[in-house]
Design an enzyme around this catalytic site. Structure first.
Site, PDB file in Angstrom:
ATOM      1  N   GLY A  10      22.097  -9.890 -14.285  1.00  0.00           N
ATOM      2  CA  GLY A  10      21.743  -8.695 -13.516  1.00  0.00           C
ATOM      3  C   GLY A  10      21.347  -7.552 -14.446  1.00  0.00           C
ATOM      4  O   GLY A  10      21.330  -7.709 -15.670  1.00  0.00           O
ATOM      5  N   PHE A  11      21.081  -6.433 -13.853  1.00  0.00           N
ATOM      6  CA  PHE A  11      20.635  -5.267 -14.630  1.00  0.00           C
ATOM      7  C   PHE A  11      21.699  -4.842 -15.651  1.00  0.00           C
ATOM      8  O   PHE A  11      21.463  -4.886 -16.865  1.00  0.00           O
ATOM      9  CB  PHE A  11      20.290  -4.147 -13.641  1.00  0.00           C
ATOM     10  CG  PHE A  11      20.310  -2.763 -14.208  1.00  0.00           C
ATOM     11  CD1 PHE A  11      19.565  -2.442 -15.326  1.00  0.00           C
ATOM     12  CD2 PHE A  11      21.087  -1.762 -13.599  1.00  0.00           C
ATOM     13  CE1 PHE A  11      19.588  -1.151 -15.852  1.00  0.00           C
ATOM     14  CE2 PHE A  11      21.105  -0.478 -14.111  1.00  0.00           C
ATOM     15  CZ  PHE A  11      20.364  -0.176 -15.244  1.00  0.00           C
ATOM     16  N   ILE A  12      22.888  -4.525 -15.202  1.00  0.00           N
ATOM     17  CA  ILE A  12      23.918  -4.041 -16.135  1.00  0.00           C
ATOM     18  C   ILE A  12      24.497  -5.207 -16.940  1.00  0.00           C
ATOM     19  O   ILE A  12      24.703  -5.107 -18.147  1.00  0.00           O
ATOM     20  CB  ILE A  12      25.019  -3.258 -15.385  1.00  0.00           C
ATOM     21  CG1 ILE A  12      24.388  -2.076 -14.646  1.00  0.00           C
ATOM     22  CG2 ILE A  12      26.092  -2.762 -16.363  1.00  0.00           C
ATOM     23  CD1 ILE A  12      25.330  -1.302 -13.740  1.00  0.00           C
ATOM     24  N   ASP A  31      25.868 -16.315 -12.985  1.00  0.00           N
ATOM     25  CA  ASP A  31      25.026 -15.515 -12.084  1.00  0.00           C
ATOM     26  C   ASP A  31      24.378 -16.456 -11.063  1.00  0.00           C
ATOM     27  O   ASP A  31      23.924 -17.545 -11.424  1.00  0.00           O
ATOM     28  CB  ASP A  31      23.931 -14.814 -12.912  1.00  0.00           C
ATOM     29  CG  ASP A  31      23.380 -13.597 -12.207  1.00  0.00           C
ATOM     30  OD1 ASP A  31      23.460 -12.499 -12.782  1.00  0.00           O
ATOM     31  OD2 ASP A  31      22.857 -13.742 -11.085  1.00  0.00           O
ATOM     32  N   GLY A  36      20.056 -10.815  -9.668  1.00  0.00           N
ATOM     33  CA  GLY A  36      19.790 -10.951 -11.108  1.00  0.00           C
ATOM     34  C   GLY A  36      18.517 -11.759 -11.324  1.00  0.00           C
ATOM     35  O   GLY A  36      18.036 -12.431 -10.412  1.00  0.00           O
ATOM     36  N   LEU A  76      30.989  -8.279 -13.069  1.00  0.00           N
ATOM     37  CA  LEU A  76      29.940  -7.382 -12.570  1.00  0.00           C
ATOM     38  C   LEU A  76      29.180  -7.964 -11.378  1.00  0.00           C
ATOM     39  O   LEU A  76      28.356  -7.270 -10.790  1.00  0.00           O
ATOM     40  CB  LEU A  76      28.935  -7.067 -13.686  1.00  0.00           C
ATOM     41  CG  LEU A  76      29.469  -6.146 -14.773  1.00  0.00           C
ATOM     42  CD1 LEU A  76      29.574  -6.890 -16.093  1.00  0.00           C
ATOM     43  CD2 LEU A  76      28.594  -4.937 -14.944  1.00  0.00           C
ATOM     44  N   THR A  95      30.867 -11.259  -0.658  1.00  0.00           N
ATOM     45  CA  THR A  95      30.669 -11.355  -2.109  1.00  0.00           C
ATOM     46  C   THR A  95      31.609 -10.407  -2.834  1.00  0.00           C
ATOM     47  O   THR A  95      32.237 -10.777  -3.828  1.00  0.00           O
ATOM     48  CB  THR A  95      29.215 -10.976  -2.478  1.00  0.00           C
ATOM     49  OG1 THR A  95      28.336 -11.762  -1.690  1.00  0.00           O
ATOM     50  CG2 THR A  95      28.925 -11.202  -3.948  1.00  0.00           C
ATOM     51  N   TYR A 149      31.181  -0.683   2.706  1.00  0.00           N
ATOM     52  CA  TYR A 149      30.944  -1.063   1.301  1.00  0.00           C
ATOM     53  C   TYR A 149      31.924  -0.325   0.391  1.00  0.00           C
ATOM     54  O   TYR A 149      32.555  -0.913  -0.487  1.00  0.00           O
ATOM     55  CB  TYR A 149      29.497  -0.727   0.910  1.00  0.00           C
ATOM     56  CG  TYR A 149      29.229  -0.824  -0.576  1.00  0.00           C
ATOM     57  CD1 TYR A 149      29.241  -2.063  -1.208  1.00  0.00           C
ATOM     58  CD2 TYR A 149      28.981   0.315  -1.335  1.00  0.00           C
ATOM     59  CE1 TYR A 149      29.002  -2.164  -2.571  1.00  0.00           C
ATOM     60  CE2 TYR A 149      28.743   0.227  -2.689  1.00  0.00           C
ATOM     61  CZ  TYR A 149      28.752  -1.013  -3.310  1.00  0.00           C
ATOM     62  OH  TYR A 149      28.519  -1.108  -4.651  1.00  0.00           O
TER      63      TYR A 149
END
Ligand code: UDP
Length: 328
Positions: A10-12, A31, A36, A76, A95, A149
């Site tokens: 993913g991004f981070i 992942d 991602g 993450l 999730t 959320y």
């Protein structure tokens, strides 16, 4: 050391994997490639210290296997992005809650230190100028996706903290305020990649609401350095840390900055929240973190200005025109 990074493509997660590899560690990135992208880690695919495992954090056997073999876990993997959460609330809840439960259970089985990634969303509508870690949470109805959320991430925090308190499992929590930089996709609502892509295409910049709402944007490289330092620090166990910037900008100002820095001829278009998300959607008016705690524990301090961050995102998209064309 060997680290399991869930959401490692993913991004981070991909930026964190880069840092851990630079530090000489081994990384297993788990992942499911839902948000991602393989491209995020393409540059480390041939690194012998890096392994991508395509699979879900909901797969207990898989998480068990890699939890046993690592020295620490950075969790993450999550459903992120306000748009995704509003569009797929059930999947997001599942999730985020069940996924963290599995990761914590396996970390506990093998007594591995684990970082749980939380969010500034947990503070809800609290607009205090400097949100400290023990600040009150001010939330709307749990029937609104945004607040459910927020609650799902709070449940993750409670689980992590309770594992520490009751079972002595070393866990720590990072609450990410808006974290941005290259590789972040605009596909799930995040404002900076969207504005930059819109500006580069010469399309209208879509400012939701009246644009007076403000945010502070942290460079992803600063966030992952703090995560790694907190993992290394024994006294981080049982603690929660805000990670964010304190350079506040209104979303309208942000749109103007993006137009200026890209030299775009895009106009600004105001879009009502009900059209952008759903009827009854509630935004946060402002969100500014107090970051003194991470500062005192690991010397956390943002190193990039918003202008520098925007320049790095603009340069990234200029090099990857196919992403701009595809709106990724
Ligand atoms: N936003 C906007 N236009 C967009 C996407 C987002 O004006 O195309 C606004 C959004 O309503 C919010 C801010 O930008 O006020 C930050 O949105 P983002 O989804 O990046 O993060 P968050 O809402 O979680 O802070």
């Amino acid at each position: 050391m060997k680290f399991l990074v869930t959401g490692g493509a993913g991004f981070i997660g991909s930026h964190l994997s880069d840092l851990l590899l630079q530090q000489g560690h081994q990384v297993v990135a788990l992942d499911n490639l839902s948000t991602g992208r393989v491209d995020n880690i393409a540059h480390v695919r041939n690194n012998p210290n890096f392994q991508l495992v395509v699979g879900s954090i909901l797969d207990e056997r898989l998480v068990d296997k890699y939890a046993e073999r690592c020295d620490g876990i950075f969790h993450l993997a999550a459903a992120v992005g306000v748009e995704l959460i509003v569009k797929k609330p059930l999947e997001s809840l599942w999730t985020n809650i069940r996924g963290s439960e599995v990761v914590l259970e396996m970390a506990n089985r093998y007594q591995k230190k684990v970082m749980i990634t939380s969010t500034s969303e947990i503070y809800g509508k609290n607009t205090n100028s400097c949100l400290k870690e023990d600040e009150d949470r001010i939330l709307g109805s749990p029937l609104k996706s945004r607040w459910s959320y927020s609650t799902s991430k709070a449940v993750d925090e409670i689980l992590a903290y309770t594992y520490w308190k009751e079972k002595g499992l070393p866990t720590f929590i990072v609450r990410l305020f808006n974290t941005v930089g290259p590789r972040q996709t605009g596909h799930y609502g995040m404002v900076i990649p969207r504005f930059v892509q819109q500006a580069l295409k010469g399309e209208p910049i879509t400012v939701y609401g009246n644009g007076k709402q403000s945010r502070c944007f942290l460079y992803v490289g600063d966030a992952v350095r703090a995560m790694s330092a907190l993992m290394d620090l024994p006294t981080s166990a049982g603690e929660a840390f805000n990670l964010g910037s304190q350079e506040e900008v209104s979303i309208l100002q942000l749109a103007q900055m993006v137009i200026e820095l890209t030299g775009s001829r895009s106009e600004i278009r105001f879009v009502p929240y009900s059209e952008a998300y759903e009827a009854g959607f509630e935004d946060m008016f402002r969100r500014v973190p107090d970051i003194s705690k991470a500062g005192s524990f690991v010397g956390f301090k943002p190193t990039k200005t918003l202008k520098e961050i925007l320049q790095s995102v603009i340069a990234y998209y200029r090099k990857e025109p196919s992403l701009v064309a595809a709106g990724r």
